[in-house]
Design a protein around this motif. Sequence first.
Motif, mmCIF file in Angstrom:
data_model
loop_
_atom_site.group_PDB
_atom_site.id
_atom_site.type_symbol
_atom_site.label_atom_id
_atom_site.label_comp_id
_atom_site.label_asym_id
_atom_site.label_seq_id
_atom_site.Cartn_x
_atom_site.Cartn_y
_atom_site.Cartn_z
ATOM 1 N N TYR B 143 0.835 -1.201 0.000
ATOM 2 C CA TYR B 143 0.000 0.000 0.000
ATOM 3 C C TYR B 143 0.867 1.247 0.000
ATOM 4 O O TYR B 143 1.833 1.333 0.762
ATOM 5 C CB TYR B 143 -0.873 0.035 1.269
ATOM 6 C CG TYR B 143 -1.664 -1.219 1.503
ATOM 7 C CD1 TYR B 143 -2.975 -1.337 1.037
ATOM 8 C CD2 TYR B 143 -1.095 -2.311 2.166
ATOM 9 C CE1 TYR B 143 -3.696 -2.511 1.231
ATOM 10 C CE2 TYR B 143 -1.803 -3.485 2.358
ATOM 11 C CZ TYR B 143 -3.103 -3.580 1.895
ATOM 12 O OH TYR B 143 -3.810 -4.736 2.086
ATOM 13 N N SER B 195 -5.965 3.211 8.862
ATOM 14 C CA SER B 195 -6.342 4.576 8.495
ATOM 15 C C SER B 195 -5.297 5.593 8.932
ATOM 16 O O SER B 195 -5.130 6.632 8.308
ATOM 17 C CB SER B 195 -7.708 4.936 9.086
ATOM 18 O OG SER B 195 -7.627 5.019 10.491
ATOM 19 N N ILE B 199 -4.437 4.426 4.692
ATOM 20 C CA ILE B 199 -4.906 3.276 3.909
ATOM 21 C C ILE B 199 -6.398 3.115 4.151
ATOM 22 O O ILE B 199 -6.841 2.830 5.268
ATOM 23 C CB ILE B 199 -4.155 1.985 4.313
ATOM 24 C CG1 ILE B 199 -2.662 2.156 4.050
ATOM 25 C CG2 ILE B 199 -4.720 0.777 3.565
ATOM 26 C CD1 ILE B 199 -1.798 1.045 4.633
ATOM 27 N N ALA B 200 -7.202 3.298 3.087
ATOM 28 C CA ALA B 200 -8.660 3.309 3.233
ATOM 29 C C ALA B 200 -9.236 1.901 3.284
ATOM 30 O O ALA B 200 -10.198 1.635 4.006
ATOM 31 C CB ALA B 200 -9.294 4.088 2.082
ATOM 32 N N ASP B 201 -8.652 0.971 2.540
ATOM 33 C CA ASP B 201 -9.275 -0.345 2.380
ATOM 34 C C ASP B 201 -8.188 -1.399 2.197
ATOM 35 O O ASP B 201 -7.526 -1.440 1.157
ATOM 36 C CB ASP B 201 -10.204 -0.303 1.158
ATOM 37 C CG ASP B 201 -10.998 -1.604 1.001
ATOM 38 O OD1 ASP B 201 -10.723 -2.581 1.734
ATOM 39 O OD2 ASP B 201 -11.893 -1.626 0.126
ATOM 40 N N LEU B 202 -8.038 -2.266 3.199
ATOM 41 C CA LEU B 202 -7.004 -3.303 3.106
ATOM 42 C C LEU B 202 -7.254 -4.254 1.932
ATOM 43 O O LEU B 202 -6.316 -4.894 1.448
ATOM 44 C CB LEU B 202 -6.933 -4.112 4.412
ATOM 45 C CG LEU B 202 -6.298 -3.418 5.618
ATOM 46 C CD1 LEU B 202 -6.312 -4.363 6.828
ATOM 47 C CD2 LEU B 202 -4.865 -2.981 5.314
ATOM 48 N N ASP B 203 -8.510 -4.354 1.501
ATOM 49 C CA ASP B 203 -8.832 -5.272 0.406
ATOM 50 C C ASP B 203 -8.436 -4.729 -0.962
ATOM 51 O O ASP B 203 -8.608 -5.419 -1.962
ATOM 52 C CB ASP B 203 -10.339 -5.588 0.407
ATOM 53 C CG ASP B 203 -10.728 -6.493 1.557
ATOM 54 O OD1 ASP B 203 -9.847 -7.245 2.041
ATOM 55 O OD2 ASP B 203 -11.895 -6.436 1.993
ATOM 56 N N ARG B 204 -7.973 -3.485 -0.995
ATOM 57 C CA ARG B 204 -7.567 -2.912 -2.275
ATOM 58 C C ARG B 204 -6.131 -2.401 -2.215
ATOM 59 O O ARG B 204 -5.880 -1.190 -2.206
ATOM 60 C CB ARG B 204 -8.534 -1.784 -2.657
ATOM 61 C CG ARG B 204 -9.966 -2.304 -2.804
ATOM 62 C CD ARG B 204 -10.914 -1.220 -3.270
ATOM 63 N NE ARG B 204 -10.494 -0.644 -4.544
ATOM 64 C CZ ARG B 204 -11.130 0.381 -5.123
ATOM 65 N NH1 ARG B 204 -12.177 0.945 -4.530
ATOM 66 N NH2 ARG B 204 -10.715 0.851 -6.284
ATOM 67 N N ASP B 206 -2.347 -1.329 -3.337
ATOM 68 C CA ASP B 206 -1.841 -0.633 -4.531
ATOM 69 C C ASP B 206 -0.939 -1.526 -5.370
ATOM 70 O O ASP B 206 -0.797 -1.317 -6.572
ATOM 71 C CB ASP B 206 -1.083 0.631 -4.097
ATOM 72 C CG ASP B 206 -2.005 1.633 -3.430
ATOM 73 O OD1 ASP B 206 -2.930 2.118 -4.112
ATOM 74 O OD2 ASP B 206 -1.823 1.904 -2.230
ATOM 75 N N PRO B 210 -4.657 -8.781 -2.470
ATOM 76 C CA PRO B 210 -5.262 -8.753 -1.129
ATOM 77 C C PRO B 210 -5.147 -10.139 -0.489
ATOM 78 O O PRO B 210 -5.068 -11.149 -1.189
ATOM 79 C CB PRO B 210 -6.726 -8.399 -1.411
ATOM 80 C CG PRO B 210 -6.961 -8.781 -2.831
ATOM 81 C CD PRO B 210 -5.653 -8.687 -3.554
#
Lengths: 261, 261
Positions: B143, B195, B199-204, B206, B210
């Motif tokens: 990320y 956050s 990092i907004a969403d661990l499932d997405r 960069d 995942p």
Amino acid sequence: MHEDVGAYRPDEARALFRAGLRTPTAGWCTGRTQANLIAVPRDFAYEVLLFAQRNPKPCPVLDVSEPGATSTAIFDGDLRTDLPAYRVYRDGEAAGEVDDVREYWRDDLVAFLIGCSFTFEDALLAAGVPIRHLEQGRNVPMYRTSTPCRSAGDLGGPLVVSMRPIPPHLVATAVRVTSRYPAVHGAPVHVGDPSALGIADLDRPDFGDPVDVHDGEIPVFWACGVTPQAAVMATRPPLAICHAPGHMAITDARDAELAVP
Amino acid sequence: MHEDVGAYRPDEARALFRAGLRTPTAGWCTGRTQANLIAVPRDFAYEVLLFAQRNPKPCPVLDVSEPGATSTAIFDGDLRTDLPAYRVYRDGEAAGEVDDVREYWRDDLVAFLIGCSFTFEDALLAAGVPIRHLEQGRNVPMYRTSTPCRSAGDLGGPLVVSMRPIPPHLVATAVRVTSRYPAVHGAPVHVGDPSALGIADLDRPDFGDPVDVHDGEIPVFWACGVTPQAAVMATRPPLAICHAPGHMAITDARDAELAVP
């Protein structure tokens, strides 16, 4: 004035030095990291940094300035005035010792702040390991060895070591304590037998002062910050500005931050 | 052929890759250090080395070549042929993935070998810490964070982190084990609360894939070797030669030598 120089904050100490106080910095600003200064023109900076990367034990880089900058992330003062004394070198030759280098400073100078064994000596004393040169009020003895550094371009030369005689039952403690400080030379490079390092006579150091080695004590050798200075000067940069021996840069970094678990 | 790729010696593995074998190197040459490769023209080398000095957690430099050299002190092979796959970049843009870069190599290229988390993952597994992306047969999730690196000249950018979900009772073990490997990213930079890193969403992620985070597991974040690659490419060097993701340089260094006490 504080009675104990250890009680000064780094910004207070730097202000005194800026105002003209000229004194060795041993014992000043307890717990704050003191550093060697080497400033060279930008054209020489890559080789200095690469030499340090290849020889991290004698050359632990704590910080590097932007070209021409007079402060760094860990030194929130003026590198040109806030050390108690400087040595200026031209073409690798000493060109004078002064307490202000503003007239020599150039926009392309890159300043390297390199770790100093003052940090681990405090830790050794705290662990009960005696330090002979402090007991005797002398400079630490330093020796050129027969061990070459890894060179970087034109930069090369022998490893220089400092020596502290340690009682046999404290050698392991001395190794253990200093190995926690890789940013200030770390664990010894050699324990015992000076001749294996090419050192013929402990009583005749190449730099600093000889110290007494008591019967049964083991000479223990650490990589020394004189190593990069000697290598840099041998390449004869047109200008180099260094701290005067013992008159270090007092940074805002804390010794405790340099320790590894 | 060995049945277990971990049994190959580095020189044997490099000979197979040189002969054309193209495979990710995870699991190869047990105990030997694998490294990221970034080779850039000499004009860019000072900023890369300074960026690494200023950001040692994401950019642990293991070795630097002489300009134009095809081996280094820890890589006794041919950097142009002995990795299983390479990515070539021109002006910062990917220009192809190949298994031999002899036609691209230049006399002014400086190769940086940078530590890789494969080293500490072996140590984590040995300490009983599960590694989810290995269990799931995926690439580690990475990320971009909101934490900027210290820049060096034109080189700058965000810290990139990798994430491994760890059961709460093993978080301290994971910190302790990886802190012994400062040359391969060391201790985590952050434990819990994505956050706070932006990092907004661990499932997405960069980069990478995942992975599943089980109920109660803590996301633990380590500095990642993608950080320097992203920073270097953003400065658009005319030529850069890197390993292809997962297809690392297998060096002669031993993981055990990278551990601190």
